[in-house]
Motif scaffolding. Structure first.
Motif, PDB file in Angstrom:
ATOM      1  N   GLU A 137      26.779 -11.936 -26.477  1.00 19.31           N
ATOM      2  CA  GLU A 137      25.720 -11.086 -26.516  1.00 19.31           C
ATOM      3  C   GLU A 137      25.354 -10.268 -25.164  1.00 19.31           C
ATOM      4  O   GLU A 137      24.435  -9.475 -25.264  1.00 19.31           O
ATOM      5  N   SER A 138      25.863 -10.841 -24.059  1.00 19.94           N
ATOM      6  CA  SER A 138      25.730 -10.071 -22.905  1.00 19.94           C
ATOM      7  C   SER A 138      26.767 -10.339 -22.025  1.00 19.94           C
ATOM      8  O   SER A 138      27.792 -11.032 -22.163  1.00 19.94           O
ATOM      9  N   THR A 139      26.972  -9.294 -20.821  1.00 21.90           N
ATOM     10  CA  THR A 139      27.968  -9.360 -19.792  1.00 21.90           C
ATOM     11  C   THR A 139      27.126  -9.523 -18.668  1.00 21.90           C
ATOM     12  O   THR A 139      25.996  -8.895 -18.480  1.00 21.90           O
ATOM     13  N   ARG A 140      27.971  -9.645 -17.459  1.00 20.01           N
ATOM     14  CA  ARG A 140      27.535  -9.482 -16.082  1.00 20.01           C
ATOM     15  C   ARG A 140      27.754  -7.990 -15.824  1.00 20.01           C
ATOM     16  O   ARG A 140      28.713  -7.362 -16.151  1.00 20.01           O
ATOM     17  N   ALA A 141      26.689  -7.349 -15.221  1.00 24.30           N
ATOM     18  CA  ALA A 141      27.225  -5.789 -14.789  1.00 24.30           C
ATOM     19  C   ALA A 141      28.405  -6.036 -14.091  1.00 24.30           C
ATOM     20  O   ALA A 141      28.747  -6.594 -13.106  1.00 24.30           O
ATOM     21  N   GLY A 142      29.194  -4.958 -14.683  1.00 25.73           N
ATOM     22  CA  GLY A 142      30.477  -4.487 -14.069  1.00 25.73           C
ATOM     23  C   GLY A 142      31.501  -5.578 -14.541  1.00 25.73           C
ATOM     24  O   GLY A 142      32.632  -5.366 -14.200  1.00 25.73           O
ATOM     25  N   SER A 143      31.430  -6.369 -15.550  1.00 22.64           N
ATOM     26  CA  SER A 143      32.268  -7.312 -16.153  1.00 22.64           C
ATOM     27  C   SER A 143      32.175  -7.003 -17.639  1.00 22.64           C
ATOM     28  O   SER A 143      31.700  -7.849 -18.439  1.00 22.64           O
ATOM     29  N   LEU A 211       8.971  -0.152 -19.009  1.00 20.98           N
ATOM     30  CA  LEU A 211      10.516  -0.144 -18.867  1.00 20.98           C
ATOM     31  C   LEU A 211      10.961   0.798 -17.989  1.00 20.98           C
ATOM     32  O   LEU A 211      12.085   1.260 -18.144  1.00 20.98           O
ATOM     33  N   GLY A 212      10.367   0.957 -16.711  1.00 17.88           N
ATOM     34  CA  GLY A 212      10.588   1.754 -15.845  1.00 17.88           C
ATOM     35  C   GLY A 212      11.260   1.208 -14.524  1.00 17.88           C
ATOM     36  O   GLY A 212      11.671   2.047 -13.654  1.00 17.88           O
ATOM     37  N   ALA A 213      11.580   0.005 -14.591  1.00 18.90           N
ATOM     38  CA  ALA A 213      12.339  -0.578 -13.604  1.00 18.90           C
ATOM     39  C   ALA A 213      13.468  -1.485 -13.976  1.00 18.90           C
ATOM     40  O   ALA A 213      13.658  -2.433 -13.280  1.00 18.90           O
ATOM     41  N   ILE A 214      14.198  -1.072 -15.118  1.00 22.04           N
ATOM     42  CA  ILE A 214      15.196  -2.032 -15.587  1.00 22.04           C
ATOM     43  C   ILE A 214      16.447  -1.607 -15.095  1.00 22.04           C
ATOM     44  O   ILE A 214      16.842  -0.576 -15.195  1.00 22.04           O
ATOM     45  N   VAL A 215      17.132  -2.614 -14.408  1.00 24.33           N
ATOM     46  CA  VAL A 215      18.479  -2.331 -13.841  1.00 24.33           C
ATOM     47  C   VAL A 215      19.420  -3.143 -14.686  1.00 24.33           C
ATOM     48  O   VAL A 215      19.599  -4.253 -14.295  1.00 24.33           O
ATOM     49  N   ASN A 216      19.999  -2.575 -15.377  1.00 24.99           N
ATOM     50  CA  ASN A 216      21.145  -3.046 -16.252  1.00 24.99           C
ATOM     51  C   ASN A 216      22.089  -1.883 -16.556  1.00 24.99           C
ATOM     52  O   ASN A 216      22.047  -1.034 -16.339  1.00 24.99           O
ATOM     53  N   CYS A 296      16.710  -5.909 -21.146  1.00 21.19           N
ATOM     54  CA  CYS A 296      16.949  -6.328 -19.615  1.00 21.19           C
ATOM     55  C   CYS A 296      18.258  -6.383 -19.467  1.00 21.19           C
ATOM     56  O   CYS A 296      18.682  -6.370 -18.046  1.00 21.19           O
ATOM     57  N   GLY A 297      18.926  -6.954 -20.310  1.00 20.82           N
ATOM     58  CA  GLY A 297      20.165  -7.591 -20.077  1.00 20.82           C
ATOM     59  C   GLY A 297      21.314  -6.603 -20.048  1.00 20.82           C
ATOM     60  O   GLY A 297      21.181  -5.571 -20.767  1.00 20.82           O
ATOM     61  N   SER A 298      22.585  -6.958 -19.579  1.00 22.54           N
ATOM     62  CA  SER A 298      23.674  -6.155 -19.697  1.00 22.54           C
ATOM     63  C   SER A 298      24.527  -6.304 -20.821  1.00 22.54           C
ATOM     64  O   SER A 298      24.725  -7.285 -21.070  1.00 22.54           O
ATOM     65  N   LEU A 299      25.154  -5.328 -21.420  1.00 26.31           N
ATOM     66  CA  LEU A 299      26.244  -5.417 -22.294  1.00 26.31           C
ATOM     67  C   LEU A 299      27.052  -4.306 -22.668  1.00 26.31           C
ATOM     68  O   LEU A 299      27.005  -3.181 -22.909  1.00 26.31           O
ATOM     69  N   GLN A 300      28.431  -4.575 -21.786  1.00 23.91           N
ATOM     70  CA  GLN A 300      29.249  -3.426 -21.718  1.00 23.91           C
ATOM     71  C   GLN A 300      30.544  -3.672 -22.241  1.00 23.91           C
ATOM     72  O   GLN A 300      30.888  -4.834 -22.358  1.00 23.91           O
ATOM     73  N   VAL A 301      31.357  -2.714 -22.639  1.00 22.16           N
ATOM     74  CA  VAL A 301      32.430  -2.741 -23.326  1.00 22.16           C
ATOM     75  C   VAL A 301      33.482  -1.998 -22.454  1.00 22.16           C
ATOM     76  O   VAL A 301      33.242  -0.859 -22.162  1.00 22.16           O
TER      77      VAL A 301
END
Length: 330
Positions: A137-143, A211-216, A296-301
């Motif tokens: 469901e989610s990843t750490r940013a950059g992973s 939603l103007g300060a979301i860092v993901n 808010c969470g990160s999800l990268q592929v």
């Protein structure tokens, strides 16, 4: 690379008929249009209701219940490849008493019934549209998630997609049919519904959003990019037996996505810089943790394998795809 392209072109010339499940759906319709761009190609298009097509190369097929349908043999006659888009999709408020059983019935049993009959009919390649939810469901940013890592699905939908993938791989060990798995993240494009459509309505109306300060960082895939990869996966020799991640190749934060979607609408996003911790706290109180996770969470592929093994690049940029999607909602 030249040898691979030549080989792919040879396969493309030989194939002539593809069965596409979910052909009237958001992704399926786009796959049908892309396949029919080849004037020598035909499509078998099963759907729950008899659908009218404006191209005589489409053979409609009424399949009232995808799981119990037992006459795939006739539909698969002279079919060279299958693109399996149909599925019981992830829903936020599932009313099924036992959601996992229902997901398995359609996404596992239905998939493997079709695949086994396709293999028996001599289908060369079976492209399965799976989901990034097989990874988690989610990843750490950059992973980012990769195709090779151990699956970790966390909901019934993701579990059913993983089990379908495993069943298809087992089938490929005992038959000559080649399996290709594609795991997309959120797909957007003309006609998209659900949360993406809601976001578009808010932006069009100028509704202020906290939603103007979301860092993901989140990966998305434009419908055109997904379909482009599907078309390549049908013919590329290196695709056989592989699992591929797919995205636009550009990850964005939720805040940046809202700004760029608004720009595609010719609007200015009205975003309030509410701290992420406040949003997560409010979501917990309201029982909306899953919503907060997606915002808010990160999800990268990681699509490097897809690009390197197939020589593929996303043909459409994020901004271009957003403009196309927004024009369809005007």
């Amino acid at each position: 690379m030249e040898a691979q392209i030549e080989s792919g072109a040879t396969l493309r010339a030989k194939r002539n008929r593809t069965l596409i499940t979910g052909a009237t759906g958001f992704v399926g319709q786009a796959v049908v249009r892309r396949i029919l761009a080849d004037p020598s190609h035909e499509v078998v298009a099963p759907s729950r209701r008899a659908a009218a097509w404006d191209d005589e190369r489409v053979r409609p097929l009424c399949v009232p219940d995808f799981v119990t349908f037992d006459r795939w043999g006739d539909a698969l006659a002279d079919v060279d490849s299958v693109v399996h888009c149909a599925a019981r999709v992830h829903v936020m408020n599932d009313e099924a008493i036992d959601p996992l059983t229902e997901f398995r019935r359609v996404n596992v049993q239905g998939t493997l019934t079709l695949a086994s009959q396709a293999a028996a009919a001599g289908v060369r390649r079976f492209v399965f549209i799976s989901s990034v939810k097989v990874n988690g469901e989610s990843t750490r940013a950059g992973s980012p998630f990769t195709a090779e890592q151990v699956p970790a699905p966390q909901d019934a939908y993701g579990i059913s997609k993983q089990e379908a993938e495993e069943g298809l791989r087992e089938l490929s060990q005992t038959t000559s049919m080649e399996i290709v798995v594609i795991r997309p993240p959120l797909v957007y494009g003309p006609g998209v519904k659900a949360n993406f459509a809601s976001m578009t309505r808010w932006l069009r109306r100028g509704v202020p959003l906290p939603l103007g300060a979301i860092v993901n960082q989140r990966s998305l895939v434009a419908l055109d990019n997904l379909v482009d990869l599907v078309a390549l996966a049908l013919v590329h020799p290196n695709a056989a037996g592989q699992t591929f991640m797919v995205s636009d190749g550009e990850d964005v934060s939720t805040t940046e996505l809202l700004h760029r979607t608004a720009a595609a609408l010719g609007k200015r996003a009205r975003l309030l810089p509410v701290p992420m911790s406040w949003l997560e706290m409010a979501a917990a109180v309201l029982g909306k943790r899953a919503v907060a996770q997606r915002l808010c969470g990160s999800l990268q592929v990681d699509i490097s394998k897809t690009c390197e093994l197939l020589g593929w690049r996303p043909p459409v940029s994020l901004d271009e795809a957003l403009r196309k999607a927004m024009r369809s909602t005007a």
